[in-house]
Write a protein that holds these residues in place. Structure first.
Motif, PDB file in Angstrom:
ATOM      1  N   GLY A 119       0.797  -1.218   0.000  1.00 55.01           N
ATOM      2  CA  GLY A 119       0.000   0.000   0.000  1.00 55.01           C
ATOM      3  C   GLY A 119       0.829   1.266   0.000  1.00 55.01           C
ATOM      4  N   PRO A 120       0.301   2.331  -0.568  1.00 55.02           N
ATOM      5  CA  PRO A 120       1.001   3.619  -0.522  1.00 55.02           C
ATOM      6  C   PRO A 120       0.874   4.254   0.843  1.00 55.02           C
ATOM      7  CG  PRO A 120      -1.112   3.857  -1.612  1.00 55.02           C
ATOM      8  CD  PRO A 120      -0.951   2.396  -1.318  1.00 55.02           C
ATOM      9  N   ARG A 121       1.708   5.252   1.097  1.00 58.64           N
ATOM     10  CA  ARG A 121       1.673   5.983   2.356  1.00 58.64           C
ATOM     11  C   ARG A 121       1.211   7.404   2.077  1.00 58.64           C
ATOM     12  NH1 ARG A 121       1.131   2.627   6.517  1.00 58.64           N
ATOM     13  NH2 ARG A 121       2.708   0.994   6.490  1.00 58.64           N
ATOM     14  N   PHE A 122       0.020   7.744   2.560  1.00 63.61           N
ATOM     15  CA  PHE A 122      -0.508   9.083   2.377  1.00 63.61           C
ATOM     16  C   PHE A 122      -0.182   9.927   3.608  1.00 63.61           C
ATOM     17  CE2 PHE A 122      -3.852   6.581  -0.054  1.00 63.61           C
ATOM     18  CZ  PHE A 122      -3.133   6.669  -1.239  1.00 63.61           C
ATOM     19  N   LEU A 123       0.004  11.210   3.358  1.00 65.71           N
ATOM     20  CA  LEU A 123       0.447  12.106   4.429  1.00 65.71           C
ATOM     21  C   LEU A 123      -0.358  13.391   4.368  1.00 65.71           C
ATOM     22  CD1 LEU A 123       2.724  12.597   6.595  1.00 65.71           C
ATOM     23  CD2 LEU A 123       3.986  13.735   4.772  1.00 65.71           C
ATOM     24  N   SER A 124      -0.897  13.794   5.512  1.00 68.73           N
ATOM     25  CA  SER A 124      -1.491  15.133   5.607  1.00 68.73           C
ATOM     26  C   SER A 124      -0.459  16.055   6.251  1.00 68.73           C
ATOM     27  CB  SER A 124      -2.787  15.093   6.432  1.00 68.73           C
ATOM     28  OG  SER A 124      -2.504  14.938   7.804  1.00 68.73           O
ATOM     29  N   LEU A 125      -0.366  17.263   5.717  1.00 66.83           N
ATOM     30  CA  LEU A 125       0.680  18.168   6.193  1.00 66.83           C
ATOM     31  C   LEU A 125       0.188  19.611   6.164  1.00 66.83           C
ATOM     32  CD1 LEU A 125       3.684  18.369   7.078  1.00 66.83           C
ATOM     33  CD2 LEU A 125       4.228  18.863   4.684  1.00 66.83           C
ATOM     34  N   LEU A 126       0.413  20.292   7.254  1.00 66.24           N
ATOM     35  CA  LEU A 126       0.221  21.738   7.332  1.00 66.24           C
ATOM     36  C   LEU A 126       1.609  22.359   7.405  1.00 66.24           C
ATOM     37  CD1 LEU A 126      -1.682  24.199   7.815  1.00 66.24           C
ATOM     38  CD2 LEU A 126      -1.367  23.792  10.241  1.00 66.24           C
ATOM     39  N   TYR A 127       1.950  23.174   6.389  1.00 75.54           N
ATOM     40  CA  TYR A 127       3.298  23.734   6.318  1.00 75.54           C
ATOM     41  C   TYR A 127       3.194  25.235   6.084  1.00 75.54           C
ATOM     42  CZ  TYR A 127       7.945  24.919   4.629  1.00 75.54           C
ATOM     43  OH  TYR A 127       9.169  25.500   4.473  1.00 75.54           O
ATOM     44  N   GLY A 128       4.062  25.986   6.776  1.00 77.41           N
ATOM     45  CA  GLY A 128       4.031  27.432   6.628  1.00 77.41           C
ATOM     46  C   GLY A 128       5.371  28.072   6.871  1.00 77.41           C
ATOM     47  N   GLU A 129       5.484  29.324   6.421  1.00 75.47           N
ATOM     48  CA  GLU A 129       6.664  30.145   6.654  1.00 75.47           C
ATOM     49  C   GLU A 129       6.237  31.414   7.378  1.00 75.47           C
ATOM     50  OE1 GLU A 129       8.483  30.950   2.940  1.00 75.47           O
ATOM     51  OE2 GLU A 129       9.001  28.846   2.518  1.00 75.47           O
ATOM     52  N   LEU A 130       7.082  31.881   8.253  1.00 80.33           N
ATOM     53  CA  LEU A 130       6.786  33.069   9.051  1.00 80.33           C
ATOM     54  C   LEU A 130       7.985  34.017   8.977  1.00 80.33           C
ATOM     55  CD1 LEU A 130       4.792  34.437  11.034  1.00 80.33           C
ATOM     56  CD2 LEU A 130       5.971  33.230  12.882  1.00 80.33           C
ATOM     57  N   GLU A 131       7.717  35.253   8.587  1.00 78.74           N
ATOM     58  CA  GLU A 131       8.764  36.268   8.501  1.00 78.74           C
ATOM     59  C   GLU A 131       8.408  37.408   9.461  1.00 78.74           C
ATOM     60  OE1 GLU A 131      11.143  39.047   5.215  1.00 78.74           O
ATOM     61  OE2 GLU A 131       9.462  37.761   4.604  1.00 78.74           O
ATOM     62  N   PRO A 132       9.060  37.479  10.629  1.00 78.55           N
ATOM     63  CA  PRO A 132       8.723  38.508  11.610  1.00 78.55           C
ATOM     64  C   PRO A 132       8.993  39.920  11.080  1.00 78.55           C
ATOM     65  CG  PRO A 132      10.033  36.747  12.602  1.00 78.55           C
ATOM     66  CD  PRO A 132      10.097  36.554  11.116  1.00 78.55           C
ATOM     67  N   ASP A 133       8.213  40.861  11.587  1.00 82.29           N
ATOM     68  CA  ASP A 133       8.380  42.278  11.281  1.00 82.29           C
ATOM     69  C   ASP A 133       8.941  42.952  12.526  1.00 82.29           C
ATOM     70  OD1 ASP A 133       8.261  44.929  10.653  1.00 82.29           O
ATOM     71  OD2 ASP A 133       6.179  44.907   9.979  1.00 82.29           O
ATOM     72  N   PRO A 134      10.249  43.203  12.584  1.00 80.53           N
ATOM     73  CA  PRO A 134      10.834  43.752  13.813  1.00 80.53           C
ATOM     74  C   PRO A 134      10.429  45.189  14.084  1.00 80.53           C
ATOM     75  CG  PRO A 134      12.485  43.660  12.070  1.00 80.53           C
ATOM     76  CD  PRO A 134      11.264  42.983  11.531  1.00 80.53           C
ATOM     77  N   VAL A 135       9.900  45.900  13.081  1.00 78.08           N
ATOM     78  CA  VAL A 135       9.538  47.310  13.260  1.00 78.08           C
ATOM     79  C   VAL A 135       8.140  47.450  13.832  1.00 78.08           C
ATOM     80  CG1 VAL A 135       9.215  49.515  12.099  1.00 78.08           C
ATOM     81  CG2 VAL A 135      11.078  47.978  11.389  1.00 78.08           C
ATOM     82  N   HIS A 136       7.162  46.787  13.217  1.00 78.63           N
ATOM     83  CA  HIS A 136       5.767  46.954  13.619  1.00 78.63           C
ATOM     84  C   HIS A 136       5.247  45.803  14.477  1.00 78.63           C
ATOM     85  CE1 HIS A 136       6.282  49.265   9.829  1.00 78.63           C
ATOM     86  NE2 HIS A 136       5.555  50.175  10.491  1.00 78.63           N
ATOM     87  N   GLY A 137       6.040  44.770  14.684  1.00 83.19           N
ATOM     88  CA  GLY A 137       5.571  43.621  15.438  1.00 83.19           C
ATOM     89  C   GLY A 137       4.832  42.647  14.544  1.00 83.19           C
ATOM     90  N   GLY A 138       4.596  41.428  15.059  1.00 83.52           N
ATOM     91  CA  GLY A 138       3.945  40.416  14.251  1.00 83.52           C
ATOM     92  C   GLY A 138       4.817  39.993  13.094  1.00 83.52           C
ATOM     93  N   GLY A 139       4.190  39.603  11.981  1.00 78.65           N
ATOM     94  CA  GLY A 139       4.962  39.195  10.822  1.00 78.65           C
ATOM     95  C   GLY A 139       4.072  38.679   9.720  1.00 78.65           C
TER      96      GLY A 139
END
Length: 638
Positions: free
Chosen positions: A467-487
């Motif tokens: 049988g095949p192997r299925f994968l669920s994945l949540l993937y993300g990138e985060l780039e912080p904003d050092p001036v205004h906060g958050g990102g």
């Protein structure tokens, strides 16, 4: 008499035994004349019985932790299931039996128990009882002892009272703290009759007791208590080590005062690593018996599945050789012990592999993102599990100057060892692709292609069962904003529960669109959603162990149930949010969690909220104006 497991049990047991002995003595004195000589239950015998039953009940309550049953009766032979149970009827006696419901817990209270402040236990039983033993059954354990009564028939030229007094004077001294030297006792014969009559039942009970034991030292401990005192006066159990040497695991003796010296003698004379497959005679060890009677000793290898897992040495005092029936029965027990050891070692090996996979599957530590608070909760399904199908990671994309972080939360189909290897492969491949500069969409496409190709090869080699192997994945990138906060956050969900975004004003909305599982189609395409994670806002990512937590026909995430949980987390830190979601999954139903559970929380710390002031538009409203409606529109509750 059944007694509950509390501090009043020893007192109730003492009262029961004293009452039972008084009734037995009264019935004998007033009943019709028996055909055989009567026996007298003296005050000294009653005191001994009360003392010993109090010790045994205390041991059972402390170490077994179950309710106990206490029995007391008159007997004209030795105690139940003793190896000598077939000998000719002798002097009558009183038999007291204490039964608990935890056969896997060893009998405690031996030689050194008094040093720990826990009573003298079996040392008292050994010193005071005429005979005693332990009986292990599938669901219970019985400790019994027998006290010989005084003869009631008048001695020549004397009275009944005189005979009883003479019998009492001949008994061993009872001075507290002083154990008398052991007097030679005649060996009770006809062991062969007990082997023929009770051997099959004994083997069946031994097999049931050893079945399911997954710790090799526990198997060795049970083996010693099975063999002593029914088949031997003492025994030692060795286990082979990875280097092939013999390690002395357990030593058991009917006289617990001999255990320490016997252990030293056996440790100094271990069996060789290579043994024949049958029992072999063994020199009688020094200090194997306090009286110096000597006896016969036999060593049995513990061989199963073509491997030697150890050896068991048994000894019987006062005999030149053991009977053929006893040797055959001991060999049968040794074979069952060997198979139990093989099973326990196989389990240990699999557990070691699982722990190694766990180390590869999950990161040893998570990166700290400046300006963000993060938290992870991970619970494999099933009690004692170390490896699950869920995995996570949080790591910097490149060097410090890059100022971008990657996060992922995944779930592989299945829970076997092969499935766990896929999770470790996926996590390391994601790290490699991310640090080569692939964005969210490109990374998912390449990972999907790799899994689809591997699944096709597995089916080609192993057939449909692979049988095949299925994968669920949540993937993300985060780039912080050092001036205004958050990102800036870019995220995609491939067959995974959608991430939820909690705004500072309590609104909750999905942060990505649903897409196909990884590994299904080589030509699948993936797209990512991009948004600003403002200070005070929280991104919640979970696996289906949370969203699909069931209560009857309902799931936790029915009618956006997870969003309701998250909506109540406004103002909470990342760790508090993760714990609230975990607890909500547990509280949704009273049954144990039946799937792996993972929760990842990323919160932009609300140190300062830019743009605040008269007429400022909330960040959540600006984001909704830019967002495109996804296939699953979130329906906020008013």
């Amino acid at each position: 008499m059944r007694l509950p497991a509390n501090e009043l049990a020893p007192s109730a047991a003492r009262k029961f035994v004293r009452t039972a002995l008084a009734e037995c003595g009264s019935a004998r004195s007033t009943g019709p004349a028996p055909a055989s000589p009567q026996a007298v239950i003296t005050d000294e015998l009653a005191d001994d019985a009360v003392l010993l039953v109090s010790e045994l009940v205390t041991n059972a309550i402390m170490y077994a932790g179950t309710d106990v049953e206490v029995g007391c009766h008159l007997d004209s032979g030795p105690g139940p299931l003793a190896p000598s149970a077939a000998y000719a009827p002798g002097p009558s006696g009183v038999v007291v039996e204490v039964v608990d419901r935890n056969p896997s817990r060893a009998v405690r209270g031996g030689k050194d128990a008094w040093r720990e402040g826990r009573g003298r236990g079996l040392q008292l039983v050994r010193a005071l009882a005429e005979s005693w033993g332990v009986i292990y059954r599938h669901s219970e354990k019985s400790v019994w002892f027998r006290l010989e009564t005084a003869p009631a028939a008048p001695a020549p030229g004397g009275s009944t009272d005189t005979a009883a007094a003479e019998h009492a004077r001949q008994r061993e001294p009872r001075t507290p703290g002083i154990l008398p030297p052991s007097r030679p006792r005649p060996r009770r014969g006809r062991t062969a009759e007990w082997v023929d009559r009770s051997g099959p039942t004994f083997l069946a009970e031994a097999g049931e007791l050893l079945a399911g034991q997954l710790d090799e030292d526990m198997v060795a401990a049970i083996a010693g208590q099975l063999l002593v005192p029914r088949l031997a006066d003492w025994c030692g159990v060795w286990l082979t080590t990875e280097s092939g040497a013999m390690r002395l695991s357990r030593v058991w003796h009917t006289d617990e005062r001999c255990i320490g010296e016997l252990r030293l003698a056996l440790e100094n004379d271990p069996p060789p690593a290579r043994l024949p497959t049958t029992g072999i005679p063994w020199p009688w060890p020094q200090n194997a018996d306090a009286a110096g009677e000597g006896g016969a000793a036999l060593l049995f290898p513990l061989v199963a599945s073509g491997s030697c897992h150890g050896a068991v040495l048994i000894g019987r005092k006062g005999v030149s050789q053991m009977t053929d029936g006893l040797v055959r029965l001991a060999e049968d027990v040794a074979r069952r012990v060997a198979h139990a050891l093989a099973t326990a070692r196989h389990y240990t090996k699999q557990a070691t592999i699982s722990r190694a996979l766990q180390r590869r599957q999950l990161p040893e530590s998570l990166a700290e993102i400046p300006g963000f608070d993060t938290a992870i909760v991970y619970e494999p399904r099933g009690e004692g599990q170390t490896v699950g199908g869920d995995f996570y990671d949080l790591f910097p994309m490149g060097d410090v100057e890059d100022r971008r972080w990657c996060f992922l939360l995944g779930d592989v189909m299945g829970h076997d060892v092969e499935a766990m290897s896929v999770t470790g492969l996926a996590r390391h491949l994601v790290r490699l692709l991310a640090r080569e500069g692939h964005g969210v969409e490109s990374l998912l496409a390449r990972l999907n292609l790799a899994l689809a190709e591997e699944g096709a090869e597995a089916v080609a080699v192993g057939g449909e069962q692979a049988g095949p192997r299925f994968l669920s994945l949540l993937y993300g990138e985060l780039e912080p904003d050092p001036v205004h906060g958050g990102g800036r956050c870019t995220v995609a969900s491939a067959g995974h529960p959608l991430p939820l975004l909690l705004s500072a004003d309590g609104e909750v909305e999905p942060a990505a669109d649903p897409q196909l599982l990884l590994g299904i189609s080589e030509s699948a395409e993936f797209h990512a959603s991009s948004f600003r994670l403002a200070p005070g806002e929280t991104l919640l990512c979970v696996t289906d162990g949370v969203t699909e937590r069931r209560r009857g026909n309902r799931q936790l995430d029915d009618a956006d149930g997870l969003a309701e949980v998250l909506r109540g987390c406004v103002g909470m830190g990342a760790k508090a949010v993760a714990e609230r979601v975990r607890q909500a999954a547990h509280d949704f139903d009273t049954s144990p969690i039946d799937d792996d559970l993972a929760v990842m929380v990323i919160e932009a710390t609300p140190e300062h909220v830019p743009g605040a002031g008269p007429g400022a538009e909330p960040e959540s409203a600006r984001r909704r104006a830019r967002a495109q409606p996804g296939p699953r529109a979130f329906r906020p509750t008013t």
